[in-house]
Design an enzyme around this catalytic site. Sequence first.
Site, PDB file in Angstrom:
ATOM      1  N   SER A   1      -7.881  13.351   2.684  1.00  0.00           N
ATOM      2  CA  SER A   1      -7.404  12.205   3.463  1.00  0.00           C
ATOM      3  C   SER A   1      -7.174  12.601   4.914  1.00  0.00           C
ATOM      4  O   SER A   1      -6.288  13.399   5.218  1.00  0.00           O
ATOM      5  CB  SER A   1      -6.107  11.643   2.884  1.00  0.00           C
ATOM      6  OG  SER A   1      -5.550  10.723   3.814  1.00  0.00           O
TER       7      SER A   1
ATOM      8  N   ARG B   1     -11.129  -1.639  -4.152  1.00  0.00           N
ATOM      9  CA  ARG B   1     -12.523  -1.974  -3.824  1.00  0.00           C
ATOM     10  C   ARG B   1     -13.474  -1.823  -5.003  1.00  0.00           C
ATOM     11  O   ARG B   1     -14.514  -2.507  -5.039  1.00  0.00           O
ATOM     12  CB  ARG B   1     -13.006  -1.128  -2.640  1.00  0.00           C
ATOM     13  CG  ARG B   1     -12.391  -1.612  -1.351  1.00  0.00           C
ATOM     14  CD  ARG B   1     -12.931  -0.955  -0.106  1.00  0.00           C
ATOM     15  NE  ARG B   1     -12.323  -1.620   1.056  1.00  0.00           N
ATOM     16  CZ  ARG B   1     -12.115  -1.052   2.233  1.00  0.00           C
ATOM     17  NH1 ARG B   1     -12.479   0.196   2.449  1.00  0.00           N
ATOM     18  NH2 ARG B   1     -11.567  -1.741   3.212  1.00  0.00           N
TER      19      ARG B   1
ATOM     20  N   ASP C   1     -15.463   4.624   3.744  1.00  0.00           N
ATOM     21  CA  ASP C   1     -15.315   3.190   4.020  1.00  0.00           C
ATOM     22  C   ASP C   1     -16.638   2.430   3.859  1.00  0.00           C
ATOM     23  O   ASP C   1     -16.683   1.214   4.055  1.00  0.00           O
ATOM     24  CB  ASP C   1     -14.796   2.979   5.448  1.00  0.00           C
ATOM     25  CG  ASP C   1     -13.356   3.461   5.591  1.00  0.00           C
ATOM     26  OD1 ASP C   1     -12.627   3.470   4.588  1.00  0.00           O
ATOM     27  OD2 ASP C   1     -12.965   3.841   6.715  1.00  0.00           O
TER      28      ASP C   1
ATOM     29  N   ARG D   1     -13.743  -5.482   4.605  1.00  0.00           N
ATOM     30  CA  ARG D   1     -15.030  -4.840   4.282  1.00  0.00           C
ATOM     31  C   ARG D   1     -15.673  -5.495   3.051  1.00  0.00           C
ATOM     32  O   ARG D   1     -16.889  -5.542   2.933  1.00  0.00           O
ATOM     33  CB  ARG D   1     -14.859  -3.336   4.068  1.00  0.00           C
ATOM     34  CG  ARG D   1     -14.423  -2.614   5.342  1.00  0.00           C
ATOM     35  CD  ARG D   1     -14.680  -1.129   5.283  1.00  0.00           C
ATOM     36  NE  ARG D   1     -13.793  -0.411   6.181  1.00  0.00           N
ATOM     37  CZ  ARG D   1     -13.949  -0.313   7.503  1.00  0.00           C
ATOM     38  NH1 ARG D   1     -14.979  -0.885   8.099  1.00  0.00           N
ATOM     39  NH2 ARG D   1     -13.088   0.360   8.242  1.00  0.00           N
TER      40      ARG D   1
ATOM     41  N   LYS E   1      -7.575   1.225  -1.046  1.00  0.00           N
ATOM     42  CA  LYS E   1      -7.873   0.710   0.296  1.00  0.00           C
ATOM     43  C   LYS E   1      -7.277  -0.703   0.456  1.00  0.00           C
ATOM     44  O   LYS E   1      -6.383  -1.070  -0.275  1.00  0.00           O
ATOM     45  CB  LYS E   1      -9.380   0.748   0.547  1.00  0.00           C
ATOM     46  CG  LYS E   1      -9.965   2.170   0.500  1.00  0.00           C
ATOM     47  CD  LYS E   1      -9.402   3.062   1.581  1.00  0.00           C
ATOM     48  CE  LYS E   1      -9.911   4.491   1.460  1.00  0.00           C
ATOM     49  NZ  LYS E   1      -9.253   5.411   2.389  1.00  0.00           N
TER      50      LYS E   1
ATOM     51  N   ARG F   1       0.842  -1.208   0.000  1.00  0.00           N
ATOM     52  CA  ARG F   1       0.000   0.000   0.000  1.00  0.00           C
ATOM     53  C   ARG F   1       0.872   1.251   0.000  1.00  0.00           C
ATOM     54  O   ARG F   1       1.878   1.314   0.696  1.00  0.00           O
ATOM     55  CB  ARG F   1      -0.962  -0.048   1.189  1.00  0.00           C
ATOM     56  CG  ARG F   1      -1.901  -1.239   1.046  1.00  0.00           C
ATOM     57  CD  ARG F   1      -2.881  -1.339   2.156  1.00  0.00           C
ATOM     58  NE  ARG F   1      -3.800  -0.225   2.151  1.00  0.00           N
ATOM     59  CZ  ARG F   1      -4.680  -0.007   3.104  1.00  0.00           C
ATOM     60  NH1 ARG F   1      -4.735  -0.805   4.145  1.00  0.00           N
ATOM     61  NH2 ARG F   1      -5.495   1.014   3.050  1.00  0.00           N
TER      62      ARG F   1
HETATM   63  C1  S3P Z   1      -9.150   6.929   8.230  1.00  0.00           C
HETATM   64  C2  S3P Z   1      -9.338   7.705   7.105  1.00  0.00           C
HETATM   65  C3  S3P Z   1      -9.723   7.126   5.796  1.00  0.00           C
HETATM   66  C4  S3P Z   1     -10.399   5.762   5.976  1.00  0.00           C
HETATM   67  C5  S3P Z   1      -9.604   4.858   6.891  1.00  0.00           C
HETATM   68  C6  S3P Z   1      -9.429   5.485   8.265  1.00  0.00           C
HETATM   69  C7  S3P Z   1      -8.688   7.579   9.470  1.00  0.00           C
HETATM   70  O1  S3P Z   1      -8.556   6.928   5.004  1.00  0.00           O
HETATM   71  O2  S3P Z   1     -10.577   5.149   4.724  1.00  0.00           O
HETATM   72  O3  S3P Z   1     -10.259   3.606   7.065  1.00  0.00           O
HETATM   73  O4  S3P Z   1      -8.653   6.937  10.539  1.00  0.00           O
HETATM   74  O5  S3P Z   1      -8.341   8.773   9.404  1.00  0.00           O
HETATM   75  P1  S3P Z   1      -7.832   8.100   4.155  1.00  0.00           P
HETATM   76  O6  S3P Z   1      -7.457   9.181   5.075  1.00  0.00           O
HETATM   77  O7  S3P Z   1      -6.622   7.424   3.559  1.00  0.00           O
HETATM   78  O8  S3P Z   1      -8.837   8.524   3.131  1.00  0.00           O
END
Ligand code: S3P
EC number: 2.5.1.19
Length: 452
Positions: A175, A359, A328, A402, A355, A130
């Site tokens: 993000s 997905r 999510d 998920r 992710k 990732r």
């Molecule tokens: C999260 C933010 C999201 C989400 C992840 C948890 C967090 O990701 O998809 O499951 O805890 O801030 P991104 O910030 O990469 O979009």
Amino acid sequence: MPSAAPPPAALTARTAGPLRGRVRVPGDKSISHRALMLGAVAIGETTIEGLLEGADTQATAAALRAFGASVTRTGAGIWKVRGVGVGGFLEPEDVIDYGNSGTGARLALGLVGSQAISATFGGDASLRNRPMGRVLDPLRRMGVQVLARSKDRLPLTLKGPDITLPIEYRVPVPSARVKSAVLFAGLNTPGVTTIIEPTPTRDHTERLLQAFGAAIEIELGADGERVVRLEGRRDLKPQQVAIPGDPSSAAFLIVAALLIEGSELTIEAVLLNPMRTGLIETLIEMGGDIEIGNRRTIGGEAVGDIHVRASRLRGVVVPAERAPSMIDEYPALAIAAAFAEGITVMDGIGELRLKESDRLASLAAGLGANGVTVEEGPESLAVTGGAVRIGGGDVATRRDHRIGISFLVLGLAGQAPVTIDDATPIDIHFPEFQALMSGLGAHFERAEPAAA
Ligand code: S3P
């Protein structure tokens, strides 16, 4: 060596009778990681109640111990963290293993990067694939050195400078993890670290920083931009943190109850932060009978009990701007869309390709295998609902919990059983899922794990 994943274990879900009862879901994952991490850099003892106790948060707890904090479980969901102060991390002796936890690793890159130590981050095969670049770019600008064998992937070693530089950072993609990593780095950076978010994302980090007594200011621009300023090198005060139920886990129960005839379910004490409620808003637009009762505030966050009754749904167009508040939840929504009348269009969701699995590809393949017409675009998904016979397919979960849970819900609501190839990621992220759903009347059959 990457940390080993358990051997895959297939799981089958069969058409279920009505789901009825009152349940709670485990604590919110985002807040759980953040509370442990902030406890570890506060001075004194933080108590956390309702912590999510999966392998991901265990990895974060173990990492914080390796950096010198004391982290102990004192009861079910109750954890105590004795912090070492902002900038007080010790250099760990060994590689820090974040297992499968994308959130734990990304937030920790920020927290650790501004410490004047070296630390090597590792993870399982999936985490090693990732991308970490979007977190590492701003950290490099703050003066953090990154040594990686493969560009911006784990395993990598961070070497923090004696003094990190405060930056003003406009987050290039919505993000919360990038924003939070920079703010965490800002905690041990002299001066003011500024984040500009053109599209606001979940704000749990900001809320917790405020609670822990950080010098943080938030300004909302007329054009919807959010500016967060944090003055670093200030002591944090330990807190009592109560963590509400995870809306991203509740999502699967909400969708299952809407789809399975005769269901009536109450999910208690779920986090209702407006940056996390996009799915509920969408399901209500689709005709879902969802009511929120007992609204209250827990640990500085909005919380409520979600009451759901089985409903006939119709397809909708989900606006792209809603994506950050349900990022999510698209897998769960795609399952609801499969049973809705008409077409549901989800646009502006290219982020889903980054992710635990791609997905968009996983959903398109799984829906197709179960008799649902689906169109996958580069950044979109269009699902045509209401096929005569839904289910009967085998689903490749690509080690994505998920995706696995979503297709089990499809199997419970559909006309024929659905088998997912591997339920072990569900055990890592939402270990209570099967027992919780079985307690409400659902049926699953587990195959023996394949020989390693
Ligand atoms: C999260 C933010 C999201 C989400 C992840 C948890 C967090 O990701 O998809 O499951 O805890 O801030 P991104 O910030 O990469 O979009």
